[in-house]
Design a protein around this motif. Structure first.
Motif, PDB file in Angstrom:
ATOM      1  N   ASP A  35       0.825  -1.209   0.000  1.00 21.22           N
ATOM      2  CA  ASP A  35       0.000   0.000   0.000  1.00 21.22           C
ATOM      3  C   ASP A  35       0.857   1.256   0.000  1.00 21.22           C
ATOM      4  N   ASP A  36       1.956   1.201   0.804  1.00 20.82           N
ATOM      5  CA  ASP A  36       2.798   2.391   0.956  1.00 20.82           C
ATOM      6  C   ASP A  36       3.523   2.766  -0.330  1.00 20.82           C
ATOM      7  N   ASN A  37       4.227   1.773  -0.944  1.00 18.08           N
ATOM      8  CA  ASN A  37       4.980   2.185  -2.135  1.00 18.08           C
ATOM      9  C   ASN A  37       4.067   2.461  -3.329  1.00 18.08           C
ATOM     10  N   ILE A  38       2.892   1.832  -3.353  1.00 15.36           N
ATOM     11  CA  ILE A  38       1.923   2.151  -4.427  1.00 15.36           C
ATOM     12  C   ILE A  38       1.392   3.572  -4.231  1.00 15.36           C
ATOM     13  N   LYS A  39       1.173   3.940  -2.952  1.00 12.77           N
ATOM     14  CA  LYS A  39       0.613   5.263  -2.651  1.00 12.77           C
ATOM     15  C   LYS A  39       1.519   6.376  -3.191  1.00 12.77           C
ATOM     16  N   ASP A  40       2.834   6.242  -2.926  1.00  9.12           N
ATOM     17  CA  ASP A  40       3.786   7.258  -3.408  1.00  9.12           C
ATOM     18  C   ASP A  40       3.787   7.326  -4.931  1.00  9.12           C
ATOM     19  N   THR A  41       3.828   6.151  -5.559  1.00 17.44           N
ATOM     20  CA  THR A  41       3.879   6.115  -7.027  1.00 17.44           C
ATOM     21  C   THR A  41       2.595   6.686  -7.624  1.00 17.44           C
ATOM     22  N   VAL A  86      -6.700   6.740 -11.381  1.00 20.75           N
ATOM     23  CA  VAL A  86      -5.910   6.398 -10.188  1.00 20.75           C
ATOM     24  C   VAL A  86      -6.654   5.368  -9.338  1.00 20.75           C
ATOM     25  N   LYS A  87      -7.969   5.542  -9.205  1.00 19.41           N
ATOM     26  CA  LYS A  87      -8.785   4.615  -8.403  1.00 19.41           C
ATOM     27  C   LYS A  87      -8.713   3.199  -8.994  1.00 19.41           C
ATOM     28  N   ARG A  88      -8.853   3.108 -10.316  1.00 17.93           N
ATOM     29  CA  ARG A  88      -8.860   1.787 -10.969  1.00 17.93           C
ATOM     30  C   ARG A  88      -7.492   1.102 -10.894  1.00 17.93           C
ATOM     31  N   VAL A  89      -6.423   1.892 -11.069  1.00 16.94           N
ATOM     32  CA  VAL A  89      -5.068   1.322 -10.980  1.00 16.94           C
ATOM     33  C   VAL A  89      -4.837   0.787  -9.570  1.00 16.94           C
ATOM     34  N   LYS A  90      -5.242   1.551  -8.564  1.00 13.25           N
ATOM     35  CA  LYS A  90      -5.047   1.140  -7.156  1.00 13.25           C
ATOM     36  C   LYS A  90      -5.813  -0.149  -6.864  1.00 13.25           C
ATOM     37  N   GLU A  91      -7.069  -0.191  -7.320  1.00 12.89           N
ATOM     38  CA  GLU A  91      -7.893  -1.392  -7.083  1.00 12.89           C
ATOM     39  C   GLU A  91      -7.252  -2.639  -7.691  1.00 12.89           C
ATOM     40  N   ARG A  92      -6.713  -2.478  -8.902  1.00 13.72           N
ATOM     41  CA  ARG A  92      -6.126  -3.636  -9.586  1.00 13.72           C
ATOM     42  C   ARG A  92      -4.769  -4.027  -9.005  1.00 13.72           C
TER      43      ARG A  92
END
Length: 455
Positions: A24-30, A52-58
């Motif tokens: 979650d952390d390194n995805i959040k920064d990216t 951004v929402k869809r990329v995070k979900e996947r």
């Protein structure tokens, strides 16, 4: 196009590509960086949020393929979502109807409608072997009708005459009747530029649409207007049943926000990109290829299509025969190569489609200046036939004459002759079949190795 976005995303995704695990952390920064990159590219805010929402979900909790690292998997997700935002795949024109198929062009003033009519007519004639008729129903802009007539003549398609005294609906009706009578496959109707807030003008184009009942109603919009392009397309779509969008002037837009916003906001596909002023500078829009370019992975398929379309087969065969017969490579051949490169959008147009070009240092990119190739061609044009065939004849007084004739300096002529000599040596290596030697020669001619001026 997409220059800034490509640079920013490539840098951002590089940081995540080596990660062993996606958390979650390194995805959040990216994702924060991806979000900023998209906003800077003038992508509409609702599109950025959804993306951004869809990329995070996947990405969170995704199953990582054995052949990819988690970082690579993340880049794959970003690419897939970019494609989804732009429409998955190219949607061509639907011309399957009783001929003539009518295409109505709409848009704001100055968006490039008339030029796009000419380019589209040429593309349909040459690629799809269609018999095309074009007509201008723009009775407001001085010389609009004449402009289309000239363009039609240049690209070899038929023009239906109209004049400013006529009503647009009358022009459209007469052109359609003529199209039926003369068995045209396609009739393309150019209309006046109008603002979506101008009710009278919008009513007029609705009447033209009703008269023609076109199979395609294309909205032509300038990519350089950024997310405004998507908003005006939506306003036109609310008034007219649009079937697709042509984005023009994309070669002048380094941000690319319009291409990423139009589909999401209007629900209508981008069908073509206008990539320059030349009459063949209209490309079908392929979301997967564009996504690949945005991520710095290049667009080799489009490059191959450019080569197939623009390379003069006869010239290529002539050069191949020269090679086979062990004849020398002269300045006439060199000029022919420069012209072919120009036809493919110049050196930068080609480099943009190669993978990894976004990582080229800017000082190297600066040296790849297409103006230099125009100058080189002018210098060769100022030579006599004998000089082109025997460059060794070109000494002092001849150099001065060639420089004066091409509006350049003697040192420019010297530089060209030096580059030509390098090219000649490389061609000799190719004739001898020494691929390693040839590659070594080519390395010396690449940016940083002496081929490009400014060193």
């Amino acid at each position: 196009m997409f220059e800034n976005l490509t640079e920013r995303l490539s840098r951002t995704l590089k940081n995540v590509s080596g990660r062993g695990r996606l958390t979650d952390d390194n995805i959040k920064d990216t994702l924060r960086e991806v979000r900023m990159a998209l906003l800077e590219a003038d992508v509409a805010l609702p599109v950025v949020r959804e993306f951004v929402k869809r990329v995070k979900e996947r990405a969170v909790g995704t199953e990582v393929s054995k052949s990819l690292t988690p970082g690579q998997e993340f880049i794959k997700i970003v690419q897939a979502e970019l494609e989804a935002v732009m429409g998955e795949e190219n949607e061509g024109l639907d011309l399957s109807c009783q001929p003539p198929a009518v295409i109505l062009m709409a848009g704001l003033q100055g968006a490039g409608k008339t030029t796009s009519v000419g380019k589209l007519g040429k593309l349909l004639k040459e690629r799809d072997s269609k018999k095309v008729l074009v007509v201008s129903a723009d009775v407001y802009r001085p010389a609009a009708i004449k402009q289309l007539e000239t363009l039609a003549g240049d690209v070899g398609i038929d023009f239906f005459p109209s004049n400013v005294e006529q009503k647009p609906v009358e022009i459209a009706k007469a052109a359609l009747e003529h199209g039926k009578l003369k068995f045209y496959d396609v009739v393309i109707v150019d209309t006046a530029g109008r603002l979506h807030v101008d009710e009278e003008m919008m009513d007029e184009i609705k009447d033209v649409h009703k008269t023609l009942n076109p199979v395609e109603t294309l909205f032509v919009v300038d990519a350089m207007t950024g997310q405004d392009a998507a908003n005006t397309a939506k306003a036109f779509n609310d008034a007219l049943p649009l079937t697709g969008v042509i984005l023009t002037k994309v070669d002048g837009d380094a941000r690319g926000g319009a291409a990423l916003s139009v589909r999401h906001i209007t629900g209508k596909p981008i069908k073509f990109l206008g990539v320059g002023e030349k009459t063949d500078a209209l490309e079908p829009f392929h979301p997967n290829r564009v996504a690949s370019r945005i991520l710095g992975m290049g667009d080799v398929l489009s490059l191959i299509e450019d080569l197939e379309r623009n390379v003069d087969k006869q010239e290529a065969e002539k050069l191949a025969k020269k090679f086979k017969d062990k004849k020398g490579f002269d300045l006439e051949d060199f000029r022919s190569q420069l012209q072919q490169m120009k036809n493919m959008g110049g050196m930068m147009g080609m480099l943009d489609k190669l993978p990894g070009m976004s990582q080229l240092p800017s000082d190297v990119k600066d040296k790849v200046d297409d103006k230099v190739f125009v100058q080189m061609e002018a210098i060769i044009n100022s030579m006599t036939k004998g000089e082109r065939a025997h460059p060794e004849l070109i000494k002092g007084s001849r150099k001065k004459r060639i420089a004066a004739g091409s509006g350049t300096q003697v040192q420019d002529v010297n530089r060209l002759l030096k580059q030509f000599t390098q090219m000649q040596k490389m061609m000799k290596k190719m004739q001898k079949g020494g691929m390693k030697n040839m590659m070594r020669q080519m390395k010396g001619m690449m940016p940083g190795g002496g081929m490009f001026p400014g060193r």
